[in-house]
Motif scaffolding. Structure first.
Motif, PDB file in Angstrom:
ATOM      1  N   ALA A 113      -1.221 -17.305  18.942  1.00 24.27           N
ATOM      2  CA  ALA A 113      -2.343 -17.326  17.953  1.00 24.27           C
ATOM      3  C   ALA A 113      -2.049 -18.631  17.071  1.00 24.27           C
ATOM      4  O   ALA A 113      -0.778 -18.795  16.708  1.00 24.27           O
ATOM      5  CB  ALA A 113      -2.387 -15.951  17.287  1.00 24.27           C
ATOM      6  N   ILE A 114      -3.040 -19.415  16.776  1.00 22.59           N
ATOM      7  CA  ILE A 114      -3.008 -20.726  16.206  1.00 22.59           C
ATOM      8  C   ILE A 114      -3.996 -20.708  14.873  1.00 22.59           C
ATOM      9  O   ILE A 114      -5.154 -20.497  15.307  1.00 22.59           O
ATOM     10  CB  ILE A 114      -3.317 -21.801  17.023  1.00 22.59           C
ATOM     11  CG1 ILE A 114      -2.481 -21.679  18.193  1.00 22.59           C
ATOM     12  CG2 ILE A 114      -2.821 -23.255  16.158  1.00 22.59           C
ATOM     13  CD1 ILE A 114      -2.860 -22.755  19.272  1.00 22.59           C
ATOM     14  N   GLY A 115      -3.619 -20.711  13.765  1.00 22.01           N
ATOM     15  CA  GLY A 115      -4.328 -20.737  12.904  1.00 22.01           C
ATOM     16  C   GLY A 115      -4.133 -22.332  12.113  1.00 22.01           C
ATOM     17  O   GLY A 115      -3.125 -22.805  11.703  1.00 22.01           O
TER      18      GLY A 115
ATOM     19  N   ALA B 150      -2.052 -29.218  17.751  1.00 24.29           N
ATOM     20  CA  ALA B 150      -1.760 -27.657  17.498  1.00 24.29           C
ATOM     21  C   ALA B 150      -1.931 -27.049  18.975  1.00 24.29           C
ATOM     22  O   ALA B 150      -1.386 -25.875  19.181  1.00 24.29           O
ATOM     23  CB  ALA B 150      -2.794 -27.084  16.719  1.00 24.29           C
ATOM     24  N   LEU B 151      -2.917 -27.312  19.683  1.00 25.49           N
ATOM     25  CA  LEU B 151      -3.154 -26.656  20.957  1.00 25.49           C
ATOM     26  C   LEU B 151      -2.208 -26.954  21.921  1.00 25.49           C
ATOM     27  O   LEU B 151      -1.586 -26.166  22.622  1.00 25.49           O
ATOM     28  CB  LEU B 151      -4.595 -27.322  21.579  1.00 25.49           C
ATOM     29  CG  LEU B 151      -4.988 -26.291  22.787  1.00 25.49           C
ATOM     30  CD1 LEU B 151      -5.266 -24.930  22.405  1.00 25.49           C
ATOM     31  CD2 LEU B 151      -6.159 -26.974  23.528  1.00 25.49           C
ATOM     32  N   LYS B 152      -1.523 -28.238  22.065  1.00 31.53           N
ATOM     33  CA  LYS B 152      -0.412 -28.652  22.959  1.00 31.53           C
ATOM     34  C   LYS B 152       0.733 -27.897  22.518  1.00 31.53           C
ATOM     35  O   LYS B 152       1.381 -27.234  23.441  1.00 31.53           O
ATOM     36  CB  LYS B 152      -0.041 -30.075  22.733  1.00 31.53           C
ATOM     37  CG  LYS B 152      -0.662 -30.979  23.516  1.00 31.53           C
ATOM     38  CD  LYS B 152      -0.263 -32.486  23.541  1.00 31.53           C
ATOM     39  CE  LYS B 152       0.216 -33.035  22.273  1.00 31.53           C
ATOM     40  NZ  LYS B 152       0.750 -34.266  22.166  1.00 31.53           N
ATOM     41  N   GLU B 153       1.209 -27.548  21.352  1.00 31.67           N
ATOM     42  CA  GLU B 153       2.447 -26.550  20.875  1.00 31.67           C
ATOM     43  C   GLU B 153       1.899 -25.032  21.294  1.00 31.67           C
ATOM     44  O   GLU B 153       2.838 -24.500  21.633  1.00 31.67           O
ATOM     45  CB  GLU B 153       2.597 -26.762  19.330  1.00 31.67           C
ATOM     46  CG  GLU B 153       2.893 -28.050  19.076  1.00 31.67           C
ATOM     47  CD  GLU B 153       4.393 -28.081  19.055  1.00 31.67           C
ATOM     48  OE1 GLU B 153       5.040 -27.351  19.319  1.00 31.67           O
ATOM     49  OE2 GLU B 153       4.968 -29.428  19.256  1.00 31.67           O
ATOM     50  N   GLY B 154       0.548 -24.635  20.958  1.00 33.25           N
ATOM     51  CA  GLY B 154       0.214 -23.405  21.636  1.00 33.25           C
ATOM     52  C   GLY B 154       0.252 -23.002  22.726  1.00 33.25           C
ATOM     53  O   GLY B 154       0.531 -21.984  23.340  1.00 33.25           O
ATOM     54  N   MET B 155      -0.109 -24.057  23.730  1.00 29.10           N
ATOM     55  CA  MET B 155      -0.103 -23.838  25.388  1.00 29.10           C
ATOM     56  C   MET B 155       1.226 -23.585  25.573  1.00 29.10           C
ATOM     57  O   MET B 155       1.492 -22.758  26.719  1.00 29.10           O
ATOM     58  CB  MET B 155      -0.786 -24.699  25.919  1.00 29.10           C
ATOM     59  CG  MET B 155      -2.292 -25.071  25.535  1.00 29.10           C
ATOM     60  SD  MET B 155      -3.347 -26.366  26.860  1.00 29.10           S
ATOM     61  CE  MET B 155      -2.509 -27.640  26.123  1.00 29.10           C
ATOM     62  N   ALA B 156       2.158 -24.541  25.228  1.00 28.40           N
ATOM     63  CA  ALA B 156       3.631 -24.299  25.487  1.00 28.40           C
ATOM     64  C   ALA B 156       4.212 -22.935  25.054  1.00 28.40           C
ATOM     65  O   ALA B 156       4.928 -22.240  25.853  1.00 28.40           O
ATOM     66  CB  ALA B 156       4.255 -25.477  24.892  1.00 28.40           C
ATOM     67  N   LEU B 157       3.612 -22.440  23.848  1.00 32.13           N
ATOM     68  CA  LEU B 157       4.179 -21.121  23.497  1.00 32.13           C
ATOM     69  C   LEU B 157       3.669 -19.862  24.194  1.00 32.13           C
ATOM     70  O   LEU B 157       4.434 -18.885  24.584  1.00 32.13           O
ATOM     71  CB  LEU B 157       3.748 -20.968  21.987  1.00 32.13           C
ATOM     72  CG  LEU B 157       4.176 -19.797  20.959  1.00 32.13           C
ATOM     73  CD1 LEU B 157       5.818 -19.692  21.313  1.00 32.13           C
ATOM     74  CD2 LEU B 157       3.698 -19.560  19.778  1.00 32.13           C
ATOM     75  N   ALA B 158       2.436 -20.178  24.705  1.00 24.15           N
ATOM     76  CA  ALA B 158       1.624 -18.852  25.411  1.00 24.15           C
ATOM     77  C   ALA B 158       2.452 -18.860  26.796  1.00 24.15           C
ATOM     78  O   ALA B 158       2.553 -17.853  27.249  1.00 24.15           O
ATOM     79  CB  ALA B 158       0.230 -19.322  25.652  1.00 24.15           C
TER      80      ALA B 158
ATOM     81  N   ILE C 150       3.117 -16.969  16.998  1.00 23.86           N
ATOM     82  CA  ILE C 150       2.139 -17.467  15.854  1.00 23.86           C
ATOM     83  C   ILE C 150       2.518 -18.818  15.373  1.00 23.86           C
ATOM     84  O   ILE C 150       3.550 -19.049  15.257  1.00 23.86           O
ATOM     85  CB  ILE C 150       1.877 -16.464  14.755  1.00 23.86           C
ATOM     86  CG1 ILE C 150       1.291 -14.952  15.354  1.00 23.86           C
ATOM     87  CG2 ILE C 150       1.000 -17.108  13.736  1.00 23.86           C
ATOM     88  CD1 ILE C 150       1.428 -14.216  14.331  1.00 23.86           C
ATOM     89  N   LEU C 151       1.639 -19.592  15.480  1.00 23.65           N
ATOM     90  CA  LEU C 151       1.616 -20.986  14.821  1.00 23.65           C
ATOM     91  C   LEU C 151       0.711 -21.276  13.525  1.00 23.65           C
ATOM     92  O   LEU C 151      -0.576 -20.690  13.704  1.00 23.65           O
ATOM     93  CB  LEU C 151       1.338 -21.914  15.972  1.00 23.65           C
ATOM     94  CG  LEU C 151       2.199 -22.094  17.226  1.00 23.65           C
ATOM     95  CD1 LEU C 151       1.728 -23.177  17.982  1.00 23.65           C
ATOM     96  CD2 LEU C 151       3.719 -22.380  16.813  1.00 23.65           C
TER      97      LEU C 151
END
Length: 351
Positions: A109-111, A94-102, A77-78
């Motif tokens: 999940a990014i809020g 946010a999406l760049k960080e989230g894609m690496a995390l996924a 979760i971000l």
């Protein structure tokens, strides 16, 4: 009307934003998002938005140089504070960080809070698809549709979009508003002085209207009646309340003249398909399903059945060659920006 090359429109957007202290990388993201929307035939979320973005940066209601905070909360979760930046800039980072995390954990999940209008939700689905991720994107927005049975706008049009990657074919892109129609289309109609179909919106008295200016004072109707109301509520909970952004009537519009920041909230969910089955296998199964869909009996007058995402990609490819057509109203707005920042607004094709 004028027809413009996509590359020239992108260059113009970048130069306008850089004139207002937006850095090169962030300006490129905004330009790509806006021009891609026009290329895909979604002009309501395209370059027509540049003028109001620029105005709100000037007014201090959008921060051109945000310090975006991205905090990891648990394994997948971000939590993101956009510092009132341009919605595309906040969402992209946010999406760049989230894609690496996924890719690491299988899901992210990014809020996001303290953001602004982020353009077309489909754009972020497309970015996720390039990385082999199933992507779900949603955002709240300023009041646009009434609760079921009401006559005053409370919820935003609150779109939700889905993206699924397909090898060597257009990705599946499903981008839908909780309203009968995206509010941006009514804004565009008001700018162009054209009417809207009955059934799209009501005026301030709750009566059906075909006047876009009256519709903007009133409310856009929810898609599918009570179902659209429930959809708008669910997106509001995830994008506004869960993220600690504004919600409902507390989300401010960039088109009003208040001094408040918008505090728009977004919510992204990214799923690594490869954690379930190999991406190529997933893609081949999708293609088999599409073949079966397209082979199903067609209604009279229907030449072909398409899946969501095909029309967008077709429009994108065609307009890359033929150019983007802009209304006289949008041309005038862009020329004013060119004059203001001493830029050359160029790129018209000889047609």
């Amino acid at each position: 009307m004028g027809i413009y090359k996509a590359e020239h429109l992108k260059e113009f957007i970048v130069n306008v934003l850089k004139s207002q202290n937006v850095n090169q990388e962030d300006a490129d993201v905004v330009a790509e998002s806006l021009v891609r929307a026009d290329l895909e035939g979604v002009s309501s979320h395209g370059i027509s938005r540049l003028s109001i973005y620029s105005k709100r940066i000037k007014d201090g209601r959008i921060n051109p140089t945000p310090s975006i905070s991205i905090q990891k909360k648990g394994i997948s979760i971000l939590s993101v504070d956009g510092d009132n930046g341009l919605g595309q800039v906040v969402s992209y980072q946010a999406l760049k960080e989230g894609m690496a995390l996924a890719k690491e954990t299988g899901i992210a999940a990014i809020g996001i809070r303290n953001s602004n209008h982020f353009g077309s939700a489909a754009y972020y689905c497309q970015l996720g698809c390039k990385e082999g991720l199933a992507t779900i994107v949603m955002t709240n927005s300023p009041p646009g549709i009434p609760p079921w049975g009401g006559k005053e706008a409370f919820f935003g049009t609150n779109p939700i979009a889905f993206g699924f990657p397909v090898n060597n074919q257009p990705d599946v892109i499903i981008d839908m508003s909780a309203s009968v129609v995206a509010r941006g289309k009514i804004i565009s109609a008001a700018k162009e002085g054209t009417s809207i179909p009955k059934g799209w919106a009501i005026d301030q008295y709750g009566e059906d209207t075909d006047n876009p200016k009256e519709a903007l004072i009133g409310a856009v109707l929810p898609s599918g009646g009570v179902k659209g109301y429930g959809w708008a509520l669910a997106v509001e909970i995830l994008s506004g309340i869960l993220t600690r952004a504004a919600y409902g009537p507390h989300v401010k519009s960039i088109y009003d003249d208040s001094h408040d920041t918008a505090n728009v909230g977004h919510f992204f969910l990214l799923i690594d398909i490869g954690k379930f089955l190999p991406l190529h296998e997933f893609s081949e199964i999708l293609k088999t399903m599409f073949f079966e869909i397209k082979s199903s009996p067609k209604k009279q007058g229907v030449e072909s059945i398409r899946y969501p995402g095909e029309r967008r990609e077709q429009s994108y490819q065609e307009k890359l060659e033929s150019g983007v057509q802009l209304s006289d109203e949008v041309k005038e707005e862009l020329q004013l920006l060119a004059d203001k920042f001493k830029l050359n607004f160029h790129g018209r094709f000889d047609v």
